[in-house]
Scaffold this motif. Sequence first.
Motif, PDB file in Angstrom:
ATOM      1  N   VAL A  53     -19.324  50.928  -2.199  1.00 44.85           N
ATOM      2  CA  VAL A  53     -20.042  50.867  -0.919  1.00 44.85           C
ATOM      3  C   VAL A  53     -20.468  49.434  -0.593  1.00 44.85           C
ATOM      4  N   ALA A  54     -20.980  48.704  -1.576  1.00 46.83           N
ATOM      5  CA  ALA A  54     -21.402  47.320  -1.323  1.00 46.83           C
ATOM      6  C   ALA A  54     -20.222  46.449  -0.919  1.00 46.83           C
ATOM      7  N   SER A  55     -19.070  46.649  -1.563  1.00 49.35           N
ATOM      8  CA  SER A  55     -17.873  45.873  -1.192  1.00 49.35           C
ATOM      9  C   SER A  55     -17.474  46.153   0.247  1.00 49.35           C
ATOM     10  N   GLY A  56     -17.541  47.432   0.639  1.00 47.18           N
ATOM     11  CA  GLY A  56     -17.235  47.780   2.029  1.00 47.18           C
ATOM     12  C   GLY A  56     -18.205  47.136   2.997  1.00 47.18           C
ATOM     13  N   CYS A  57     -19.490  47.136   2.640  1.00 49.30           N
ATOM     14  CA  CYS A  57     -20.506  46.517   3.510  1.00 49.30           C
ATOM     15  C   CYS A  57     -20.297  45.009   3.627  1.00 49.30           C
ATOM     16  N   PHE A  58     -20.005  44.350   2.500  1.00 52.36           N
ATOM     17  CA  PHE A  58     -19.760  42.898   2.537  1.00 52.36           C
ATOM     18  C   PHE A  58     -18.536  42.569   3.400  1.00 52.36           C
ATOM     19  N   LEU A  59     -17.492  43.385   3.295  1.00 53.42           N
ATOM     20  CA  LEU A  59     -16.299  43.160   4.121  1.00 53.42           C
ATOM     21  C   LEU A  59     -16.621  43.336   5.598  1.00 53.42           C
ATOM     22  N   GLU A  60     -17.388  44.382   5.925  1.00 48.99           N
ATOM     23  CA  GLU A  60     -17.793  44.571   7.319  1.00 48.99           C
ATOM     24  C   GLU A  60     -18.590  43.367   7.811  1.00 48.99           C
ATOM     25  N   CYS A  61     -19.488  42.880   6.969  1.00 52.06           N
ATOM     26  CA  CYS A  61     -20.279  41.691   7.327  1.00 52.06           C
ATOM     27  C   CYS A  61     -19.362  40.512   7.622  1.00 52.06           C
ATOM     28  N   ALA A  62     -18.365  40.297   6.760  1.00 46.46           N
ATOM     29  CA  ALA A  62     -17.410  39.199   6.973  1.00 46.46           C
ATOM     30  C   ALA A  62     -16.638  39.388   8.273  1.00 46.46           C
ATOM     31  N   GLY A  63     -16.256  40.638   8.558  1.00 46.32           N
ATOM     32  CA  GLY A  63     -15.511  40.917   9.784  1.00 46.32           C
ATOM     33  C   GLY A  63     -16.308  40.570  11.031  1.00 46.32           C
ATOM     34  N   TYR A  64     -17.602  40.888  11.025  1.00 43.45           N
ATOM     35  CA  TYR A  64     -18.402  40.613  12.218  1.00 43.45           C
ATOM     36  C   TYR A  64     -18.831  39.156  12.291  1.00 43.45           C
ATOM     37  N   ILE A  65     -18.856  38.470  11.159  1.00 40.67           N
ATOM     38  CA  ILE A  65     -19.001  37.009  11.223  1.00 40.67           C
ATOM     39  C   ILE A  65     -17.776  36.411  11.908  1.00 40.67           C
ATOM     40  N   GLY A  66     -16.596  36.960  11.567  1.00 39.83           N
ATOM     41  CA  GLY A  66     -15.373  36.525  12.236  1.00 39.83           C
ATOM     42  C   GLY A  66     -15.441  36.754  13.736  1.00 39.83           C
ATOM     43  N   ARG A  67     -15.975  37.919  14.138  1.00 39.82           N
ATOM     44  CA  ARG A  67     -16.091  38.201  15.577  1.00 39.82           C
ATOM     45  C   ARG A  67     -17.102  37.260  16.250  1.00 39.82           C
ATOM     46  N   LEU A  93      -9.502  37.370  10.282  1.00 37.10           N
ATOM     47  CA  LEU A  93     -10.591  37.752   9.383  1.00 37.10           C
ATOM     48  C   LEU A  93     -11.230  39.058   9.828  1.00 37.10           C
ATOM     49  N   GLN A  94     -11.525  39.168  11.119  1.00 37.67           N
ATOM     50  CA  GLN A  94     -12.187  40.377  11.590  1.00 37.67           C
ATOM     51  C   GLN A  94     -11.256  41.581  11.556  1.00 37.67           C
ATOM     52  N   ILE A  95      -9.975  41.382  11.825  1.00 39.82           N
ATOM     53  CA  ILE A  95      -9.020  42.498  11.778  1.00 39.82           C
ATOM     54  C   ILE A  95      -8.879  43.024  10.352  1.00 39.82           C
ATOM     55  N   VAL A  96      -8.619  42.130   9.406  1.00 41.63           N
ATOM     56  CA  VAL A  96      -8.391  42.545   8.011  1.00 41.63           C
ATOM     57  C   VAL A  96      -9.650  43.169   7.417  1.00 41.63           C
ATOM     58  N   SER A  97     -10.790  42.543   7.624  1.00 38.77           N
ATOM     59  CA  SER A  97     -12.036  43.030   7.025  1.00 38.77           C
ATOM     60  C   SER A  97     -12.444  44.380   7.576  1.00 38.77           C
ATOM     61  N   ILE A  98     -12.378  44.532   8.899  1.00 36.09           N
ATOM     62  CA  ILE A  98     -12.850  45.765   9.519  1.00 36.09           C
ATOM     63  C   ILE A  98     -11.889  46.919   9.262  1.00 36.09           C
ATOM     64  N   VAL A  99     -10.618  46.631   9.040  1.00 31.18           N
ATOM     65  CA  VAL A  99      -9.660  47.691   8.698  1.00 31.18           C
ATOM     66  C   VAL A  99      -9.805  48.117   7.243  1.00 31.18           C
ATOM     67  N   LEU A 100     -10.048  47.154   6.341  1.00 29.09           N
ATOM     68  CA  LEU A 100     -10.110  47.447   4.911  1.00 29.09           C
ATOM     69  C   LEU A 100     -11.428  48.099   4.494  1.00 29.09           C
ATOM     70  N   ALA A 101     -12.537  47.687   5.092  1.00 26.95           N
ATOM     71  CA  ALA A 101     -13.867  48.094   4.642  1.00 26.95           C
ATOM     72  C   ALA A 101     -14.071  49.611   4.577  1.00 26.95           C
ATOM     73  N   PRO A 102     -13.684  50.391   5.596  1.00 25.46           N
ATOM     74  CA  PRO A 102     -13.937  51.836   5.530  1.00 25.46           C
ATOM     75  C   PRO A 102     -13.288  52.525   4.330  1.00 25.46           C
TER      76      PRO A 102
END
Length: 324
Positions: free
Chosen positions: A71-85, A100-109
């Motif tokens: 769960v924490a890894s998913g949250c960190f990836l989402e955070c990175a994705g929205y930093i990209g946005r 960055l935002q495409i890869v992170s937001i697709v992978l995190a869930p």
Amino acid sequence: MTSPTTFPSNWIPTYDTCDEVSVYCPVKYTTLGYYPNLGVNIFLAIGFGLAALLTVAIGIWKRTWGFSIAVASGCFLECAGYIGRCFVSHNPWNGDAFKLQIVSIVLAPTLVCAGIYLTLKHIVEAIDRTLSRVSPRLYPIVFIPADVSCLAIQAIGGGIAAAAGVFNYELLKHGNRVIMAGVSLQVVVLVAFGLLGGDYLWRARRHFKNGGHDSSPDGASLFTDKKFRLFLIAVAGAYAAILIRCIYRIAEMAGGWANPIMQHESSFVVLESFMLLIACWLLSGFAPGLFFPQMTSSSSKRAEGAETEKRGGVESDSPGMETA
């Protein structure tokens, strides 16, 4: 003066030919087609970052390693994705930030789903494993690789679409179809998990309602515990939010890249961003270490030891024979 819709001969605005918004590189020709709202994306990045830190803190404190890492890894990836946005909101032609935002937001869930898949195994073991139609250890063994496979299919489709670029339209369509197949399969996997989880809880409820307390006293006590009920509601809410997100992804990709749904920011924020934020905060705020302590590593080891000892008393009468 050249108008924004007039381009030089053979000119096509892409992330390779444009590096900022200009007369020849208008924002409407980007994949998103708009400037992402900076304030919303800062809020989302902070929200996912805090959820990640809270999950890590409780995970270390209560020793819920597998769940907390996923769960924490998913949250960190989402955070990175929205930093990209956030960077894309300053410059929609920032190709690196967009990737960055495409890869992170697709992978995190997928990682957040892995945490949910782990909970069912421990719920079954804590209540009564005999009520499950399948062995509890099979839940993460089956569903986590299945979810990763869905992600791999989407990645393959993205690779095909990227290779097609803007010139090979047929190959681009094939890539989009592969992505759609991966997202659709992810929904199927989620629905199958939900059906199995719902079936188990219904069987447990019926079992205890019909006098099963004597055969499973610990499970009966847990099943009626208010904190455990809150944990179940939180996991169910997170599951529903991720399912809504995945269904939205099907609609978002149905028209290919840069289609009207993909370029509608409000629907993305509500059905993608906030669905995942709700899921992450439900899982971190109602963490199993606080609301379902049977999922901690020490409790799991004690349960496994008791189960092994129980089987050993029956099966290890012959010297040299051990149970798995």
